[in-house]
Design an enzyme around this catalytic site. Structure first.
Site, PDB file in Angstrom:
ATOM      1  N   GLY A 182       0.834  -1.198   0.000  1.00  0.00           N
ATOM      2  CA  GLY A 182       0.000   0.000   0.000  1.00  0.00           C
ATOM      3  C   GLY A 182       0.866   1.244   0.000  1.00  0.00           C
ATOM      4  N   GLY A 238       1.057   5.222   1.841  1.00  0.00           N
ATOM      5  CA  GLY A 238       0.535   6.129   2.845  1.00  0.00           C
ATOM      6  C   GLY A 238       1.181   7.487   2.751  1.00  0.00           C
ATOM      7  N   GLY A 239       0.926   8.317   3.758  1.00  0.00           N
ATOM      8  CA  GLY A 239       1.464   9.659   3.757  1.00  0.00           C
ATOM      9  C   GLY A 239       2.975   9.703   3.834  1.00  0.00           C
ATOM     10  CG  MET A 240       6.890   7.817   6.071  1.00  0.00           C
ATOM     11  SD  MET A 240       7.263   7.043   7.658  1.00  0.00           S
ATOM     12  CE  MET A 240       6.630   8.265   8.789  1.00  0.00           C
ATOM     13  N   GLY A 241       5.071   7.149   2.577  1.00  0.00           N
ATOM     14  CA  GLY A 241       5.698   6.573   1.400  1.00  0.00           C
ATOM     15  C   GLY A 241       5.096   5.238   1.025  1.00  0.00           C
ATOM     16  CD  GLN A 242       4.047   1.573  -2.717  1.00  0.00           C
ATOM     17  OE1 GLN A 242       3.520   2.461  -3.374  1.00  0.00           O
ATOM     18  NE2 GLN A 242       3.377   0.529  -2.263  1.00  0.00           N
ATOM     19  CE  LYS A 291       4.952   2.976   6.475  1.00  0.00           C
ATOM     20  NZ  LYS A 291       4.049   3.510   7.522  1.00  0.00           N
ATOM     21  CG  ASP A 316      -2.167   8.572  12.555  1.00  0.00           C
ATOM     22  OD1 ASP A 316      -3.317   9.026  12.725  1.00  0.00           O
ATOM     23  OD2 ASP A 316      -1.729   8.215  11.453  1.00  0.00           O
TER      24      ASP A 316
END
Length: 536
Positions: A29, A31-35, A50, A144
């Site tokens: 997937g 996300g906001g941080m990366g792949q 990640k 979070d």
């Protein structure tokens, strides 16, 4: 639409083939941080790796902050966490790897099956609070916590992405001017107002998460993030349809004043009261939709990674050869062996290992020379008599051993006879055995209660991962039980340590340690025979 293989999005040509010692095999997937990639460690264990987005990686200040937080997060361990395994923040593409949890997220469960019954929500609350207690004990704040950041496998909920949100958001703040940190729907009031946050902020996120699990709706849903922030600060969700115990727990977590929210330990205590005790092994798979979802994820994982571990296939045009591990030779020799039944198993006999003619002849000769089989009954009687004569203090231990042996021999609840062991089963046995051995040796060295608890928790993490990788369902169940028993022992050690520091009586905690130890002893038959020995 992205192409998938065995349910996982396939790697694209621009994706990295390897990240440190981890070899990417699929996408998980973005996300906001990366792949995020599904990858295999050099030993063949799955991990979620990640890769940090380029704009963050190019920020030197982000790298410095992030390195500090990753170093701290790597020290956090617990049975209900997916721990960080490794990271490389100096790489041109910084990355961090954590344990892969082969199960659904809690959001996936509710999306697929609807709201969960109150008792199941309470069960999950206990596990999530356990994770928060371990996180906060390391002086880390998650920031979070939400249903999408909580995975579920056979050994319970696993909180992911803890302790690594602050640096990301501070870098985003530098560019956007926003002071809010976290997913808007699961922020605490202090987060929404841009104020400093502490451990209590995670409890507010827990309250919002439990509300979602129980109702299928967001506690503070609104048309935009500004309206969401306003509702978080000034509004209260409707809890009227929830049963009283769960309603009171969620209301306590969602208190606007952080000082009035319960601690994770207090949440656990409330849950144990409502559940009638701590969760039993296997309780997590009774959650609606969990058993089938976990079975599908673990099956897809084994199908995807098995060819990769043997041939290096990564489902792209050019295969990448994976270097063999130290255990490869022994795996080839032992693959196809069978897991023996425990002592006294009346459901079936222990399968015999094939022998060649010379082995059979040698055994026959040895039997002839000794005049028959060894009279084990006489040997046992002699040993007991010797113990009584030489040291009467040995008798309680002998009596305990006899009681446990009798219980095992007469039990009618013997596990089903497993089938042939695969390479995954053999590796799972060896990894679990080594982890248990390490924990046992450290405990025997007279370490402190805190050190003993930490050793047990480290073993729980390894054994839980081993259970996920095992192909044989009986072996998975047995390893999950061993992990649960070790977790109970860790909890008891932690409680005794706290009792000692507070000057309280430690008798109850000591008895709990002994009880957990007896349960662990009855698990030992898993490793008592080849081809699944404890390797120490």
């Amino acid at each position: 639409m992205a192409k998938t293989v065995f349910g996982f999005p396939v790697l694209e040509q621009q994706d990295p083939e390897a990240l440190g010692g981890f070899r990417a095999v699929a996408r998980l997937g973005k996300g906001g941080m990366g792949q995020v990639f599904l990858a295999l460690s050099p030993g063949g264990q799955p991990a979620a790796v990640k890769v940090i987005r380029g704009e963050f990686a190019a920020d030197p200040e982000f790298r410095r902050r992030f390195a500090r937080e990753v170093a701290t997060a790597q020290k956090v361990r617990g049975a209900h966490l997916a721990p960080l395994l490794d990271a490389d923040l100096e790489n041109e593409q910084p990355w961090l790897a954590s344990t892969y949890v082969a199960g659904p997220s809690l959001r996936d469960l509710v999306t697929g099956h609807g709201p969960l019954p109150a008792e199941q929500v309470t069960l999950l609350a206990w596990g999530i609070a356990h994770a928060l207690s371990d996180i906060h004990a390391a002086e880390v704040v998650h920031r979070d916590l939400k249903p999408g950041n909580i995975m579920l496998d056979e050994s319970g909920p696993k909180v992911i992405d803890f302790g690594i949100v602050k640096s990301l958001t501070q870098s985003a703040t530098h560019h956007s001017g926003s002071t809010r940190i976290g997913t808007p729907l699961y922020m605490s009031p202090e987060q929404a107002l841009g104020r400093p946050v502490g451990a209590a902020s995670d409890l507010f996120g827990l309250g919002s998460t439990l509300y979602y699990l129980a109702t299928g709706e967001e506690a503070f849903a609104a048309e935009n993030q500004w309206a969401v922030a306003h509702r978080i600060v000034a509004d209260h969700p409707d809890l009227g349809t929830l049963p009283a115990p769960l309603r009171e727990l969620i209301a306590a977590c969602l208190h606007k004043d952080p000082d009035q929210r319960p601690t994770p330990r207090q949440v656990q205590a409330r849950c144990e009261t409502d559940l009638g005790g701590t969760p039993f092994p296997g309780a997590w798979t009774t959650i609606t939709g969990a058993h089938e979802a976990i079975r599908q994820r673990t099956g897809a994982l084994r199908t995807l990674t098995a060819p990769a571990k043997r041939t290096g296939t990564d489902h792209r045009e050019a295969p990448v050869t994976h270097p063999p591990t130290v255990l490869d030779a022994s795996r080839r020799e032992r693959a196809g062996a069978t897991l023996p039944a425990p002592p006294g198993n009346t459901a079936g006999s222990v399968p015999s290992t094939p022998q060649n003619s010379s082995d059979t002849a040698s055994k026959a000769t040895a039997t002839k020379n000794t005049g028959g089989s060894i009279p084990w009954g006489g040997v046992l009687a002699t040993l007991i008599l010797f113990a009584l004569i030489t040291n009467e203090l040995w008798w309680p231990h002998v009596r305990q051993w006899l009681a446990e042996y009798t219980t095992q021999s007469t039990s009618t609840a013997s596990p089903a006879q497993p089938g042939s062991l695969s390479e995954n089963d053999l590796v799972a046995c060896q990894n679990a055995g080594q982890a248990k051995n390490r924990a046992s040796k450290r405990t025997a060295m007279g370490s402190s209660d805190e050190q003993n608890a930490q050793s047990d928790i480290e073993a729980v993490t390894v054994i839980s991962n081993a259970a996920q990788q095992a192909d044989d369902p009986t072996l998975r169940s047995q390893l999950s039980k061993l992990a649960a028993d070790l977790q109970n022992e860790a909890d008891a050690y932690s409680q005794r340590g706290r009792d000692r520091q507070a000057g309280r009586d430690t008798t109850m905690a000591t008895n709990s340690i002994a009880s957990a130890g007896r349960s662990i002893a009855t698990d030992n038959w898993i490793f008592a025979y080849r081809p699944c020995p404890i390797v120490g």
